[in-house]
Design a protein around this motif. Structure first.
Motif, mmCIF file in Angstrom:
data_model
loop_
_atom_site.group_PDB
_atom_site.id
_atom_site.type_symbol
_atom_site.label_atom_id
_atom_site.label_comp_id
_atom_site.label_asym_id
_atom_site.label_seq_id
_atom_site.Cartn_x
_atom_site.Cartn_y
_atom_site.Cartn_z
ATOM 1 N N CYS A 104 0.822 -1.215 0.000
ATOM 2 C CA CYS A 104 0.000 0.000 0.000
ATOM 3 C C CYS A 104 0.858 1.267 0.000
ATOM 4 O O CYS A 104 0.499 2.258 -0.636
ATOM 5 C CB CYS A 104 -0.893 0.036 1.233
ATOM 6 N N VAL A 105 1.961 1.226 0.762
ATOM 7 C CA VAL A 105 2.707 2.463 0.997
ATOM 8 C C VAL A 105 3.534 2.898 -0.219
ATOM 9 O O VAL A 105 4.082 3.996 -0.210
ATOM 10 C CB VAL A 105 3.585 2.385 2.275
ATOM 11 N N THR A 106 3.622 2.060 -1.244
ATOM 12 C CA THR A 106 4.231 2.548 -2.477
ATOM 13 C C THR A 106 3.377 3.668 -3.066
ATOM 14 O O THR A 106 3.889 4.574 -3.689
ATOM 15 C CB THR A 106 4.399 1.418 -3.518
ATOM 16 N N CYS A 107 2.077 3.609 -2.868
ATOM 17 C CA CYS A 107 1.183 4.687 -3.320
ATOM 18 C C CYS A 107 0.798 5.614 -2.172
ATOM 19 O O CYS A 107 0.862 6.820 -2.295
ATOM 20 C CB CYS A 107 -0.086 4.104 -3.924
ATOM 21 N N HIS A 108 0.371 5.025 -1.047
ATOM 22 C CA HIS A 108 -0.134 5.833 0.066
ATOM 23 C C HIS A 108 1.001 6.261 0.976
ATOM 24 O O HIS A 108 1.296 5.606 1.969
ATOM 25 C CB HIS A 108 -1.183 5.058 0.866
ATOM 26 N N LYS A 109 1.668 7.331 0.617
ATOM 27 C CA LYS A 109 2.763 7.843 1.443
ATOM 28 C C LYS A 109 2.205 8.756 2.534
ATOM 29 O O LYS A 109 1.093 9.266 2.430
ATOM 30 C CB LYS A 109 3.733 8.624 0.562
ATOM 31 N N ALA A 110 3.021 8.951 3.592
ATOM 32 C CA ALA A 110 2.580 9.781 4.724
ATOM 33 C C ALA A 110 2.232 11.192 4.264
ATOM 34 O O ALA A 110 1.226 11.755 4.681
ATOM 35 C CB ALA A 110 3.660 9.821 5.795
ATOM 36 N N ASN A 111 3.075 11.763 3.406
ATOM 37 C CA ASN A 111 2.786 13.104 2.876
ATOM 38 C C ASN A 111 2.352 12.989 1.424
ATOM 39 O O ASN A 111 3.042 13.428 0.517
ATOM 40 C CB ASN A 111 4.015 14.008 2.974
ATOM 41 N N SER A 112 1.213 12.376 1.260
ATOM 42 C CA SER A 112 0.734 12.089 -0.081
ATOM 43 C C SER A 112 0.312 13.365 -0.826
ATOM 44 O O SER A 112 -0.061 14.350 -0.209
ATOM 45 C CB SER A 112 -0.476 11.172 0.026
ATOM 46 N N SER A 142 -3.228 10.182 1.976
ATOM 47 C CA SER A 142 -2.557 9.436 3.042
ATOM 48 C C SER A 142 -3.615 8.708 3.851
ATOM 49 O O SER A 142 -4.694 9.231 4.087
ATOM 50 C CB SER A 142 -1.779 10.407 3.928
ATOM 51 N N ASN A 174 -2.734 7.131 6.828
ATOM 52 C CA ASN A 174 -2.206 6.984 8.192
ATOM 53 C C ASN A 174 -3.195 7.555 9.205
ATOM 54 O O ASN A 174 -3.729 8.636 9.004
ATOM 55 C CB ASN A 174 -0.868 7.706 8.328
#
Ligand code: HEC
Length: 102
Positions: free
Chosen positions: A39-47, A53, A55
């Motif tokens: 998921c985090v390849t797309c949904h980064k913390a500072n999306s 995001s 998170n």
């Protein structure tokens, strides 16, 4: 008539949160962390705005949204495909994991 509507809404809400709870009980945060790699390849913390995001996402909302993608009630084809491959245990684990993030 209004009263009946009120009662059935109440029953519906109670039932919904009860099944959310049952589903979340299947989850395991550590397993969720493992699954979240994808998921985090797309949904980064500072999306950016195109990919929000997730998170700290509300657990119940997470279940609802993921099941809606899975059942194709929500439109995004990428998320439909991703959610379609996940079972209830995996979705619940991801809900617990992302909810625990800031
Ligand atoms: C290839 C990129 C990509 C990957 C991988 C991906 N997502 Fe998404 N996801 C998106 C996009 C794009 C949206 C926004 C769709 C929209 O706004 O219509 C989205 C939306 C969501 C939403 C709804 C967020 C909101 O507030 O609207 C959730 C929850 C979500 N994804 C969870 C996940 C989880 C859990 C995984 C891993 C199992 C995952 N996503 C993997 C691209 C991705």
């Amino acid at each position: 008539m209004k009263f009946l509507l009120f009662i059935s809404t109440l029953i519906f809400l109670t039932k919904t949160s009860y099944s959310d709870e049952k589903m979340l009980a299947l989850g395991d945060k550590e397993y969720g962390q493992h699954l979240a790699g994808e998921c985090v390849t797309c949904h980064k913390a500072n999306s950016d705005k195109a990919i929000p995001s997730i998170n700290g996402y509300d657990k119940e909302v997470f279940l609802t949204v993921m099941l809606a993608y899975k059942n194709k009630e929500m439109e995004n084809p990428v998320m439909q495909m991703i959610a379609g491959r996940l079972d209830n245990e995996q979705i619940a684990s991801l809900a617990l994991y992302f909810n625990s993030l800031k």
